[in-house]
Design an enzyme around this catalytic site. Structure first.
Site, short mmCIF file in Angstrom:
data_model
loop_
_atom_site.label_atom_id
_atom_site.label_comp_id
_atom_site.label_asym_id
_atom_site.label_seq_id
_atom_site.Cartn_x
_atom_site.Cartn_y
_atom_site.Cartn_z
N ASP A 58 0.79 -1.30 0.02
CA ASP A 58 0.11 -0.06 -0.13
C ASP A 58 0.93 1.21 0.03
O ASP A 58 1.78 1.51 0.86
CB ASP A 58 -1.06 -0.04 1.43
CG ASP A 58 -2.20 1.02 0.96
OD1 ASP A 58 -1.65 2.15 0.79
OD2 ASP A 58 -3.09 0.38 1.31
N LEU A 83 -6.82 6.38 -6.05
CA LEU A 83 -8.51 6.31 -6.16
C LEU A 83 -8.87 7.25 -6.96
O LEU A 83 -8.53 8.10 -7.25
CB LEU A 83 -8.86 6.39 -4.65
CG LEU A 83 -8.58 5.44 -3.65
CD1 LEU A 83 -9.16 5.95 -2.16
CD2 LEU A 83 -8.86 4.04 -3.89
N LYS A 84 -9.96 6.84 -7.82
CA LYS A 84 -10.26 7.68 -8.95
C LYS A 84 -11.65 8.10 -9.15
O LYS A 84 -12.41 8.57 -9.97
CB LYS A 84 -9.82 7.12 -10.24
CG LYS A 84 -10.48 5.83 -10.35
CD LYS A 84 -10.21 5.23 -12.00
CE LYS A 84 -11.14 3.78 -12.04
NZ LYS A 84 -10.90 3.46 -13.50
N SER A 124 -5.14 14.27 -14.33
CA SER A 124 -6.26 14.20 -15.20
C SER A 124 -6.80 15.55 -15.74
O SER A 124 -6.59 16.67 -15.18
CB SER A 124 -7.35 13.68 -14.16
OG SER A 124 -8.83 13.87 -14.94
N TYR A 148 -11.51 14.60 -5.47
CA TYR A 148 -10.82 13.69 -6.24
C TYR A 148 -9.80 14.48 -7.18
O TYR A 148 -8.57 14.47 -7.23
CB TYR A 148 -11.49 12.73 -7.22
CG TYR A 148 -10.67 12.10 -8.65
CD1 TYR A 148 -9.67 11.38 -8.29
CD2 TYR A 148 -10.90 12.71 -9.80
CE1 TYR A 148 -9.01 10.80 -9.39
CE2 TYR A 148 -10.22 12.33 -10.69
CZ TYR A 148 -9.14 11.26 -10.64
OH TYR A 148 -8.38 10.76 -11.69
N LYS A 152 -5.47 15.70 -7.44
CA LYS A 152 -4.74 15.83 -8.46
C LYS A 152 -4.02 16.81 -8.80
O LYS A 152 -2.72 17.00 -8.94
CB LYS A 152 -5.43 15.50 -9.80
CG LYS A 152 -6.12 14.03 -9.81
CD LYS A 152 -4.87 12.84 -10.21
CE LYS A 152 -5.49 11.55 -10.12
NZ LYS A 152 -4.51 10.56 -10.18
N LEU A 199 -19.45 6.76 -18.76
CA LEU A 199 -20.35 6.42 -20.02
C LEU A 199 -19.92 5.24 -20.46
O LEU A 199 -20.69 4.31 -20.51
CB LEU A 199 -20.16 7.78 -20.70
CG LEU A 199 -21.10 7.22 -21.87
CD1 LEU A 199 -22.71 7.34 -21.77
CD2 LEU A 199 -20.84 8.55 -22.98
#
Ligand code: NAD
Ligand code: UD1
Length: 363
Positions: A58, A83-84, A124, A148, A152, A199
């Site tokens: 971890d 995590l996302k 992202s 989230y 980033k 999606l």
């Protein structure tokens, strides 16, 4: 070179691990398997003929991260581990800040003590502030609208400070647009747990009969057909971007940011259309209200990556749908659900190498 891939058992990481092995690199994977399966790495081995070595651990366990850096002494690290899920990050912000930000701090601290100073980081397009100026360029204003996205953004800033403080570091920040698709063999792909938020995985589950119909969130956006527009990027093109970034970091120190997208946007209805063609039947959909928090349209300008890395997305929405369908129809329930409790790491590596036939499956 020897590359340590955090999160390498996951969706994008497994595709990047495959390309690295196929290019003749040695791959070690550091993953806690919280959102992935050793099966992905076993298939990566079968496809490439070379086995990645798995280190189960971890990112929040600083001693373990340090130990793995010391054992592997890689030439570079690609850092996918994190995590996302946007919705989950709103419910559990501390978990997200811990896992993503503290996890990254542990990683770069361990890298520094092992004198490994080459890093590719998964950022992202979510770090961009909402803008009418499209396509988004790397120096566009940044802002994030959920925990989230803020993890980033914070990590990007930490990495910028690090590069300023020590010019020996070579750091690539890759801003992904919307990754979709799978390896064209259909052997590896995205395996979301529970109901997919995104999606394309949702459509894939409708196509395979796991869900009834696609809900189209919003039809009154100021876009070419009223539905949301995004810059979908094939995971194989995305994975290739990491190899190109590594090549660049081998030659250059400093910190760099590259958009990885196609440069154009596709609407929700056009994605459903492409997937319907891929699976050979018109997929059912229902037009519903907008999803709170969504924006109408965004797509990125990939020119910097093309000029500096020689990278360009080669695959369009038809290939994305075709390959995603191949993966989903070959693996309607995703990877087998293994019970990994108590199985030592060397047994997992035997499984990945094919020296141990199976792992216990849960029902
Ligand atoms: P994924 O969940 O499939 O892969 C992430 C991997 O990291 C998993 O294998 C998981 O088990 C591992 N992991 C998570 N927390 C860990 C921890 N504390 N210690 C060790 N391992 C840990 O996700 P993905 O889609 O492959 O995304 C990879 C990276 O790209 C993530 O950082 C994500 O935020 C970023 N990203 C993804 C998307 C997307 O839409 N998929 C878009 C932009 C950015
Ligand atoms: C989401 C995340 C973003 C992340 C990205 C990764 C949110 C708010 N943002 O972005 O942080 O980087 O995934 O790919 O979650 N749609 C439907 N029906 C569905 C699902 C989605 O119509 O069942 C629409 C959405 O309204 C949007 C488009 O499809 O217009 C794409 O949605 P999605 O795949 O969830 O990605 P993003 O919202 O772009």
């Amino acid at each position: 070179m020897h590359v340590l891939v955090t999160g390498g058992a996951g969706y994008i990481g497994s595709h990047a691990a495959l390309l690295l092995l196929e290019a003749g690199h040695r791959v070690s994977v550091f993953d806690n398997l919280s959102n992935s399966s050793p099966e992905a790495l076993k298939r990566v081995h079968q496809m490439s003929g070379s086995a990645p070595e798995l280190f189960v651990g971890d990112l929040l366990d600083a001693d373990r991260v340090t130990e793995v850096l010391e054992i592997t002494k890689p030439d570079a690290v690609i850092h996918f581990g994190g995590l996302k899920a946007v919705g989950e990050s709103v419910e559990k912000p501390i978990t997200y800040y811990q896992n993503n930000v503290v996890g990254t701090l542990n990683l770069i601290t361990a890298m520094e003590s092992a004198q490994v100073k080459r890093l590719v980081f998964s950022s992202s397009a979510t770090v961009y502030a909402e803008s009418k100026e499209l396509p988004l360029v790397e120096n566009a204003q940044r802002d994030a609208s959920n925990p989230y996205g803020r993890t980033k953004l914070h990590i990007e800033q930490i990495l910028e400070d690090l590069a300023v403080s020590d010019p020996q570091w070579s750091i690539a920040i890759l801003r992904y647009f919307n990754p979709v698709g799978a390896h064209p063999s259909g052997n590896i792909g995205e395996d979301p747990q529970g109901i997919p938020n995104n999606l394309m995985p949702f459509i894939a589950q409708v196509a395979v009969g796991r869900r009834n119909e696609v809900r189209v969130f919003g039809t009154d956006y100021p876009t070419y057909d009223g539905t949301g527009v995004r810059d979908y990027i094939h995971v194989m093109d995305l994975a290739q971007g990491h190899l190109d970034a590594l090549g660049y970091l081998n030659q250059n120190t400093g910190q760099y940011v590259w958009n990885l997208g196609t440069g154009s946007g596709t609407s929700v209805l056009d994605v459903i259309g492409a997937f319907s063609r891929a699976c050979g039947r018109q997929l059912p959909y229902e037009l519903v209200d907008r999803r709170p928090g969504d924006i109408a349209e965004y797509y990125g300008d990939p020119t910097t990556a093309r000029l500096e890395l020689g990278w360009k997305a080669e695959r369009g929405i038809e290939e994305m749908a075709r390959d995603m369908w191949k993966w989903q129809s070959n693996n309607p329930s995703g990877y087998p659900d293994y019970d990994l409790e108590g199985i030592p790491e060397d047994e997992l590596n035997k499984f990945i190498r094919g020296a141990r036939e199976s792992l216990p499956e849960t029902k």
